[in-house]
Design a protein around this motif. Structure first.
Motif, mmCIF file in Angstrom:
data_model
loop_
_atom_site.group_PDB
_atom_site.id
_atom_site.type_symbol
_atom_site.label_atom_id
_atom_site.label_comp_id
_atom_site.label_asym_id
_atom_site.label_seq_id
_atom_site.Cartn_x
_atom_site.Cartn_y
_atom_site.Cartn_z
ATOM 1 N N ALA A 214 57.805 9.160 -27.658
ATOM 2 C CA ALA A 214 56.621 8.864 -27.911
ATOM 3 C C ALA A 214 55.639 9.898 -28.057
ATOM 4 O O ALA A 214 54.471 9.984 -28.834
ATOM 5 C CB ALA A 214 56.148 7.740 -26.757
ATOM 6 N N GLU A 215 56.014 10.999 -27.306
ATOM 7 C CA GLU A 215 54.985 12.220 -27.397
ATOM 8 C C GLU A 215 55.001 12.803 -28.534
ATOM 9 O O GLU A 215 54.019 13.364 -29.274
ATOM 10 C CB GLU A 215 55.276 12.856 -26.083
ATOM 11 N N GLN A 216 56.150 12.978 -29.163
ATOM 12 C CA GLN A 216 56.329 13.405 -30.357
ATOM 13 C C GLN A 216 55.706 12.892 -31.737
ATOM 14 O O GLN A 216 55.228 13.417 -32.712
ATOM 15 C CB GLN A 216 57.781 13.781 -30.808
ATOM 16 N N LEU A 217 55.888 11.353 -31.598
ATOM 17 C CA LEU A 217 55.629 10.618 -32.733
ATOM 18 C C LEU A 217 54.301 9.905 -32.701
ATOM 19 O O LEU A 217 53.533 9.745 -33.801
ATOM 20 C CB LEU A 217 56.618 9.427 -33.033
ATOM 21 N N CYS A 218 53.750 9.482 -31.479
ATOM 22 C CA CYS A 218 52.936 8.571 -31.747
ATOM 23 C C CYS A 218 51.197 8.979 -31.561
ATOM 24 O O CYS A 218 50.983 9.749 -30.655
ATOM 25 C CB CYS A 218 53.098 7.665 -30.350
ATOM 26 N N ASP A 219 50.576 8.099 -32.152
ATOM 27 C CA ASP A 219 48.893 8.441 -31.794
ATOM 28 C C ASP A 219 48.712 7.840 -30.719
ATOM 29 O O ASP A 219 47.710 8.386 -29.851
ATOM 30 C CB ASP A 219 48.324 8.067 -32.935
#
Ligand SMILES: Nc1ncnc2c1ncn2[C@@H]1O[C@H](COP(=O)(O)OP(=O)(O)O)[C@@H](O)[C@H]1O
Ligand SMILES: [Mg+2]
Length: 326
Positions: A214-219
């Motif tokens: 989530a941290e890597q991908l999400c706005d």
């Protein structure tokens, strides 16, 4: 019937943010005596990568199944690209791509045939879908294996093929339910790369229980538990939501950790303390207390004082508790 897409008002300014791709209002799903979704509210902005986090059994798959019209809600509304999930299922299915939690590939068709079948089910003409499939196989790094059967693929390759299949009809919204569960770290990173390469061209809604993902991908990230939304924001906003307490690790050069640990433990601004061989970790009420600590340690042989950054995992555990689920 098509709903009017409403611009989402921005709280901080008078400007309006882009229109919402997904609007969920008081969505509830009851299975017998279990309420899997409980008056869930959410809006997802068009073109964003949105992450829904939650422990096992939180209700993530239930939510995705309703949004993708595979299941009907008990009450409440879900609107995708202006279409109502209960009334306009056909319109929604034309505009979305779905990567379900399990790889549902046809094992008797080759990789390419799996994509072709999907294209035909969506009513695409051969001249439309052939170049599109070539492009997707290339994008997902599967061109060389397009004539092979999915059973001969690794877990990561199967996942990429399922993602490629969900993209054949050029959806406006892509739903991914735990896209990397069960993959090794290399394959997980490869899938992240592909998801990132799609950013901006469509709205992406993914569920995961990997905080790093989530941290890597999400706005933006929503954390849910027991069918309810419990937190919403960017990674940084979620981290900032944790209490104002800050944690510092103080590493001593000599054998003085014991002596100073006792002194620090008695200070009123220290609300938590733990000891390792040469270091003491203190939780302070607020960062302003640090100067009091430094004064108290005057003369001590200190090698390093470091601020311990909070991780998304700290936020997740603080909101959902440490108890193991299902
Ligand atoms: N078809 C079903 N019938 C009854 N209970 C279900 C069904 N599907 C899911 N559940 C229950 O609903 C809750 C939410 O499940 P699910 O949406 O799969 O959560 P998640 O995807 O977050 O792990 C769980 O307690 C699960 O056991
Ligand atoms: Mg699930």
């Amino acid at each position: 019937m098509r709903w009017q897409l409403r611009a989402v008002p921005c709280m901080e300014s008078t400007e309006t943010m882009p229109a919402a791709a997904i609007i969920i209002r008081s969505l509830t799903k009851v299975y017998g005596s279990l309420t899997a979704l409980d008056h869930f509210d959410l809006e997802v902005v068009q073109g964003s990568i949105f992450g829904l986090l939650g422990p096992n059994g939180a209700g993530k798959t239930t939510l995705i199944r309703i949004l993708t019209t595979l299941m009907r809600q008990s009450s409440g509304t879900a609107v995708i690209e202006g279409f109502d999930s209960l009334r306009d299922g056909r319109e929604i299915r034309r505009r979305i791509g779905v990567v379900s939690q399990e790889n549902s590939l046809d094992r008797y068709l080759t990789a390419r045939e799996n994509l072709e079948l999907h294209a035909r089910l969506h009513g695409l003409a051969k001249r439309q879908y052939q170049p599109r499939i070539d492009h997707l196989l290339e994008l997902m790094g599967l061109s060389g294996r397009q004539k092979d059967f999915p059973d001969t693929f690794s877990g990561g390759m199967q996942r990429r093929l399922v993602i490629a299949r969900a993209l054949v009809h050029q959806p406006q919204v892509l739903f991914l339910d735990e896209p990397t569960t069960g993959l090794d770290p290399q394959s997980r990173r490869a899938v992240w790369e592909y998801i990132r390469s799609l950013a901006g061209s469509m709205t992406i809604f993914l569920t995961t229980h990997y905080l790093e993902e989530a941290e890597q991908l999400c706005d933006r990230i929503a954390i849910m538990d027991h069918g309810r939304l419990i937190a919403l924001g960017s990674t940084q906003e979620l981290k900032d939501r944790l209490s104002g307490a800050t944690v510092y690790e103080i590493e001593f050069a000599g054998q003085s950790a014991d002596q100073y640990a006792r002194l620090l433990a008695d200070m009123s601004c220290v609300i938590g303390i733990s000891r390792a061989e040469r270091s003491v970790t203190v939780t302070l009420e607020c960062w302003e207390c640090l100067s009091e600590i430094v004064t108290a340690l005057n003369g001590a042989a200190i090698r390093r004082i470091s601020l311990k950054e909070r991780t998304l995992e700290d936020v997740f555990i603080s909101l959902t508790g440490e108890k193991v689920r299902e």
